[in-house]
Design an enzyme around this catalytic site. Structure first.
Site, short mmCIF file in Angstrom:
data_model
loop_
_atom_site.label_atom_id
_atom_site.label_comp_id
_atom_site.label_asym_id
_atom_site.label_seq_id
_atom_site.Cartn_x
_atom_site.Cartn_y
_atom_site.Cartn_z
N SER A 14 0.82 -1.22 0.00
CA SER A 14 0.00 0.00 0.00
C SER A 14 0.85 1.27 0.00
O SER A 14 0.64 2.18 -0.80
CB SER A 14 -0.89 0.05 1.25
N ARG A 35 8.23 -8.56 -4.76
CA ARG A 35 8.77 -9.92 -4.88
C ARG A 35 7.93 -10.81 -5.80
O ARG A 35 8.39 -11.84 -6.28
CB ARG A 35 8.86 -10.57 -3.50
N TYR A 52 -3.37 -4.41 -3.35
CA TYR A 52 -3.29 -3.22 -2.48
C TYR A 52 -3.94 -2.02 -3.15
O TYR A 52 -3.91 -1.88 -4.36
CB TYR A 52 -1.82 -2.92 -2.15
N LYS A 107 7.63 1.45 9.52
CA LYS A 107 7.40 1.86 10.92
C LYS A 107 7.42 0.65 11.84
O LYS A 107 6.37 0.18 12.28
CB LYS A 107 6.07 2.59 11.02
N ALA A 139 -1.86 5.39 3.63
CA ALA A 139 -1.51 5.23 2.21
C ALA A 139 -2.70 5.52 1.29
O ALA A 139 -2.56 6.20 0.28
CB ALA A 139 -1.00 3.81 1.99
N LYS A 190 3.56 4.40 17.88
CA LYS A 190 2.13 4.75 17.86
C LYS A 190 1.26 3.57 17.40
O LYS A 190 0.07 3.52 17.72
CB LYS A 190 1.87 6.00 17.03
N ARG A 254 -4.51 -0.08 9.74
CA ARG A 254 -4.55 -1.55 9.89
C ARG A 254 -4.36 -1.97 11.34
O ARG A 254 -4.92 -2.94 11.80
CB ARG A 254 -3.52 -2.24 8.98
N VAL A 278 0.06 -5.71 6.49
CA VAL A 278 0.97 -5.59 7.63
C VAL A 278 0.35 -4.74 8.75
O VAL A 278 -0.13 -3.65 8.50
CB VAL A 278 2.29 -4.90 7.18
N1 LIG Z 1 -0.04 1.60 4.51
C1 LIG Z 1 0.13 2.72 5.18
O1 LIG Z 1 -0.80 3.54 5.33
C2 LIG Z 1 1.47 3.05 5.75
C3 LIG Z 1 2.43 2.08 5.94
N2 LIG Z 1 3.61 2.41 6.53
C4 LIG Z 1 4.62 1.40 6.79
O2 LIG Z 1 5.13 0.92 5.55
C5 LIG Z 1 5.59 -0.42 5.74
C6 LIG Z 1 5.00 -1.26 4.63
O3 LIG Z 1 3.63 -1.23 4.80
P1 LIG Z 1 2.55 -1.36 3.64
O4 LIG Z 1 3.07 -1.00 2.33
O5 LIG Z 1 1.37 -0.64 4.11
O6 LIG Z 1 2.28 -2.95 3.74
P2 LIG Z 1 1.34 -3.84 2.87
O7 LIG Z 1 0.87 -4.95 3.73
O8 LIG Z 1 0.34 -3.02 2.15
O9 LIG Z 1 2.36 -4.43 1.77
C7 LIG Z 1 3.47 -5.17 2.16
C8 LIG Z 1 4.40 -5.29 0.97
O10 LIG Z 1 5.60 -5.94 1.41
C9 LIG Z 1 5.75 -7.16 0.68
N3 LIG Z 1 6.34 -8.18 1.51
C10 LIG Z 1 5.80 -8.79 2.57
N4 LIG Z 1 6.67 -9.68 3.09
C11 LIG Z 1 7.77 -9.64 2.29
C12 LIG Z 1 8.99 -10.35 2.29
N5 LIG Z 1 9.28 -11.25 3.20
N6 LIG Z 1 9.88 -10.05 1.32
C13 LIG Z 1 9.60 -9.13 0.38
N7 LIG Z 1 8.46 -8.42 0.32
C14 LIG Z 1 7.55 -8.68 1.28
C15 LIG Z 1 4.35 -7.52 0.22
O11 LIG Z 1 4.45 -8.38 -0.88
P3 LIG Z 1 3.35 -9.55 -1.18
O12 LIG Z 1 2.13 -8.84 -1.68
O13 LIG Z 1 4.03 -10.37 -2.20
O14 LIG Z 1 3.09 -10.25 0.12
C16 LIG Z 1 3.83 -6.14 -0.14
O15 LIG Z 1 4.36 -5.70 -1.37
C17 LIG Z 1 5.13 -0.85 7.15
O16 LIG Z 1 6.22 -0.76 8.02
C18 LIG Z 1 4.09 0.19 7.52
O17 LIG Z 1 4.04 0.43 8.91
C19 LIG Z 1 3.89 3.69 6.91
C20 LIG Z 1 2.98 4.68 6.70
C21 LIG Z 1 1.71 4.45 6.09
O1 LIG Z 2 1.38 4.60 9.72
C1 LIG Z 2 0.30 4.75 9.22
C2 LIG Z 2 -0.30 6.08 9.02
O2 LIG Z 2 0.59 7.09 9.30
C3 LIG Z 2 -0.49 3.59 8.77
O3 LIG Z 2 -0.92 2.92 9.87
P1 LIG Z 2 -1.38 1.41 9.75
O4 LIG Z 2 -0.15 0.62 9.43
O5 LIG Z 2 -1.98 1.11 11.07
O6 LIG Z 2 -2.38 1.36 8.63
#
Ligand SMILES: NC(=O)C1=CN([C@@H]2O[C@H](COP(=O)(O)OP(=O)(O)OC[C@H]3O[C@@H](n4cnc5c(N)ncnc54)[C@H](OP(=O)(O)O)[C@@H]3O)[C@@H](O)[C@H]2O)C=CC1
Ligand SMILES: O=C(CO)COP(=O)(O)O
Length: 339
Positions: A14, A35, A52, A107, A139, A190, A254, A278
């Site tokens: 995301s 991946r 996503y 995070k 996101a 947080k 989430r 996640v």
């Molecule tokens: N979403 C949000 O609003 C925000 C997220 N974040 C942070 O960003 C980080 C990523 O979150 P987010 O993008 O939301 O997560 P998502 O769950 O949306 O996506 C996770 C991504 O990581 C991949 N992935 C999972 N496991 C592995 C692995 N072992 N090796 C390689 N790739 C992997 C997944 O691939 P696959 O689909 O193949 O499983 C997917 O592309 C987190 O730390 C989150 O806290 C920070 C701010 C905002």
């Molecule tokens: O970090 C985030 C917003 O700033 C996203 O939070 P979640 O991973 O709980 O969706």
């Protein structure tokens, strides 16, 4: 206006996808590593992610790839992997990351080492310039162009400037900070309180309760951060109170969703698998509980949530302990004395 460049995003979930779109909308070419070859192919042909940000079009200048060697060509790389995967994914290419600008968007905290993600990046690539991007950044809202602000934190002012240049837009404003550790810690901590907040909402516990929870969460995370040497003022900014507010108040978070599901009576495993994305707060809760115990830091909310989720204690019992605990003073957490 910034000059156009090629930028990499490692992680196609995301947040990686939302950021890749922002960069492409600003005129940059974006290589986005993921991946899963099948997901990459669907993005290439349909300009939508199959898993996503459903309904969001992915910009034609975002090139999905599963080739890590290709994605590390640009000088500026954003990393949006789950904390559980970051080290393993980047280790094989660590040498090539030296001399790059690496910006962590993740995070979370590494289990066992208690390292934040930018510290892992530094360990893997000591010559790289490191930054952290964090703030109230759901996101989906970014992808839908809700007006959003964030923080780029780095000791190196040129990292902050470059990230501001590539990301600033009409809907996305980037503030700079030199407190990388505090900004990153705020983003990780947080998530734990967002789980708790979701739980209180599912249980219909009212607005007084939520306001108290959020405010005491800020006190608790700041107290923890001060003990670890971070600047408490950072927690009053977007990456502290800003991110705490959005995740504790939004059903789009989430972590909040996991708490909400637990509040509805699901087990942790059921809540996490229903989510399918996640929720970093679950692991952070474990490592935070262990670290606060080790350092003797008073964290009643973390202790209470841990007792519910991993210790089988009833919510009623935890609430009773929290409410009837020894009386305290209010804004005690800015000072390092007296608590
Ligand atoms: N979403 C949000 O609003 C925000 C997220 N974040 C942070 O960003 C980080 C990523 O979150 P987010 O993008 O939301 O997560 P998502 O769950 O949306 O996506 C996770 C991504 O990581 C991949 N992935 C999972 N496991 C592995 C692995 N072992 N090796 C390689 N790739 C992997 C997944 O691939 P696959 O689909 O193949 O499983 C997917 O592309 C987190 O730390 C989150 O806290 C920070 C701010 C905002
Ligand atoms: O970090 C985030 C917003 O700033 C996203 O939070 P979640 O991973 O709980 O969706």
């Amino acid at each position: 206006m910034s000059s156009k460049r090629t930028v990499a995003v490692i992680g196609g979930g995301s947040f990686g996808t939302a950021l890749a779109n922002l960069l492409a909308e600003n005129g940059h070419k974006v290589l986005m590593w993921m991946r899963d070859a099948q997901q990459a192919e669907i993005i290439r042909t349909e300009r939508q992610s199959p898993r996503y940000l459903k309904g969001i079009s992915i910009h034609t200048d975002v090139e999905p790839t599963t080739d890590l060697a290709k994605v590390i060509q640009p000088d500026l790389l954003f990393i949006a992997l789950p904390s559980s995967a970051l080290r393993d994914v980047l280790k094989p290419i660590a040498d090539e990351l030296n001399n790059k600008i690496l910006v962590s968007m993740t995070k979370g905290i590494e289990a066992n080492t208690f390292l934040l993600m930018s510290q892992i990046l530094q360990e893997l690539a000591p010559q790289a310039k490191i930054g952290v991007l964090s703030g109230p950044n759901l996101a989906r809202e970014i992808a839908e162009h809700a007006l959003t602000a964030t923080v780029i934190a780095s000791e190196d002012v040129t990292v902050c400037q470059q990230v501001q240049q590539v990301l600033h837009s009409r809907t996305f404003r980037v503030y700079a900070s030199n407190d990388r550790y505090g900004v990153e810690l705020g983003g990780a901590l947080k998530n734990v309180y967002a789980i708790m907040s979701g739980m209180t909402v599912a249980l219909g516990m009212g607005e007084n309760t939520r306001a108290t929870l959020i405010t005491r969460a800020l006190a608790e995370m700041t107290r923890f951060a001060v003990k670890l040497g971070a600047n408490p003022m950072t927690f009053l900014g977007l990456a502290g109170v800003g991110d705490l507010l959005v995740t504790c108040n939004s059903a789009k978070s989430r972590n909040y969703q996991v708490g909400y599901a637990i509040g509805q009576g699901l087990s942790l495993d059921e809540a996490v698998s229903r989510l399918g994305e996640v929720a970093e707060g679950v692991n952070t809760l474990k490592v935070l509980k262990a670290k606060s115990d080790e350092l003797g830091i008073y964290m009643p909310l973390v202790t209470g949530l841990y007792a519910i989720i991993f210790g089988g204690m009833s919510l009623e019992k935890v609430i009773e302990k929290l409410m009837l605990a020894e009386p305290k003073t209010d804004v005690d957490f800015i000072s390092t004395e007296g608590f």
